[in-house]
Design an enzyme around this catalytic site. Sequence first.
Site: not given
Length: 496
Positions: A360, A400-403
């Site tokens: 993102l 994880g995160g925006d991945e």
Amino acid sequence: MAGDHLNEDLQKNLAAFLNSSPDCILVCDAQSLRYLYVNQATCDMTGYSRDELLAMTAPDLTGQSPEVIQESYRQARLAGERGYTDEPRLIVNKGNSRRGWWEGHFGYQVIDGRDVVVIVSREVTRRVLAEQSATRSRQIYAALSAANEAMIRLSSPDEVFQAVCDAAIDSGGMTTAVLLMPKPGSDLMEVKAMAGYGRDVMGSTIISINPDRAEGTGLNGTAFRTQRPCVTDDFLKDQRTAHWHRMVRDRTKLRSAASVPIIREGRSVGTMYLCSRERRAFDEEIIGLLVRLTDNIAFALKAFEREQVRREAEERAHYLATHCSLTGLPNRNLLSDLLEQAIASVNRTGHKPALMFVDLDNFKQINDTWGHDTGDRVLEQMAGRLRCVLREHDVLARLGGDEFVVLVQNIDRHEYAQRVAEKLLAAAQDPVQVDGQPLVVTLSIGVSLYPHHGENHRALMKSADLAMYEAKEKGKNTWALSGDDKQWDSASEIMR
């Protein structure tokens, strides 16, 4: 004269002895089947006078057919001096006020050229009832053993319920066996399992645990509320079962019945309902065995519940180990397993996988500006959008995160990978709405193709990750193939 006087005294004493005997003594003509002599005990037992009995035939008194009686007499003749003892029979007196079991011994004699049978009949009611009780106890022990074995090997409560009912019929000698439990949110009981006679009756029978309803005053409702067994030795005369008399009278041969509560942790959860065609089928010993049976059912229910909790905890732990807690999507561990499976199936299916890393754009700015709660809601909404444009058998995972990562299970032509990437980009075109605030989110997508960009899952993951950074360098909101874009042509040749 002295000899004649002695003979007369002997005859008088013999007649007095026969009349004082507690056993019934009868002499019957073997041909006409009429009684020639009966003692006082016979009159007392049957309720008939001596004159009435001497005017009767053996079939009149016993209710047996002439053929059955003549067979007994034939057996007595064949037995000779030792005579023949018949099986105990249930005898009812003249006014139906007394009934009991009597065992007859038959001796065949020829007196003054006449074939007669001397019958000595002794009441054996206590012995027969004790034998019947012992038989029922053995049967219930066998049913208890069969049910316990079933509880060990079966894997669900419903299977156990049915096995217990089957055991009560097959090994326990019962006529009907039903396991009842209250319907959730209702005061009515429903059949959870049943075996034996009377399925049509139980199918239309209403049973309640509510004492204010007529359907709740019977054995099952009472046993459930009081947590104590309820027994009737004469179902059709018991006022507790009056509500069901009309239904049962014409459709079953029910004599006695018992309901034993199933109690778990101090509360009733159901009843075991048993019926028999015999009266007095449920003495204290039988009820004690049935209580043990229902206790074992309750123990099995608790064991199944513990196993269910353990299994759910295990499944939950496995789920948490393989899925993202925020989006519910597969995580890196599960994705790696699924990618390896897709690669391993290529030789069998001919379908090659593609991997797409999705990042993102500017997500950090959303987190910093609006906070992590808003960022989480953006991730949840974006996960839903991406999932909607994929086929059911394709995989969307979150690392994880925006991945995010997309595993496209079969790419027969490279153009399809391009179409999938463009669908993903299109899914992010409209702003994400969080609490009425529109947030613009775009995607950078990196694509790797098997086997051109890697022959194992690590190589494919690395290639897709590098391609995603190439897409960002191209200005974001786009996709890139691993390496130079010119590789589309060579990749196309490989897949054809």
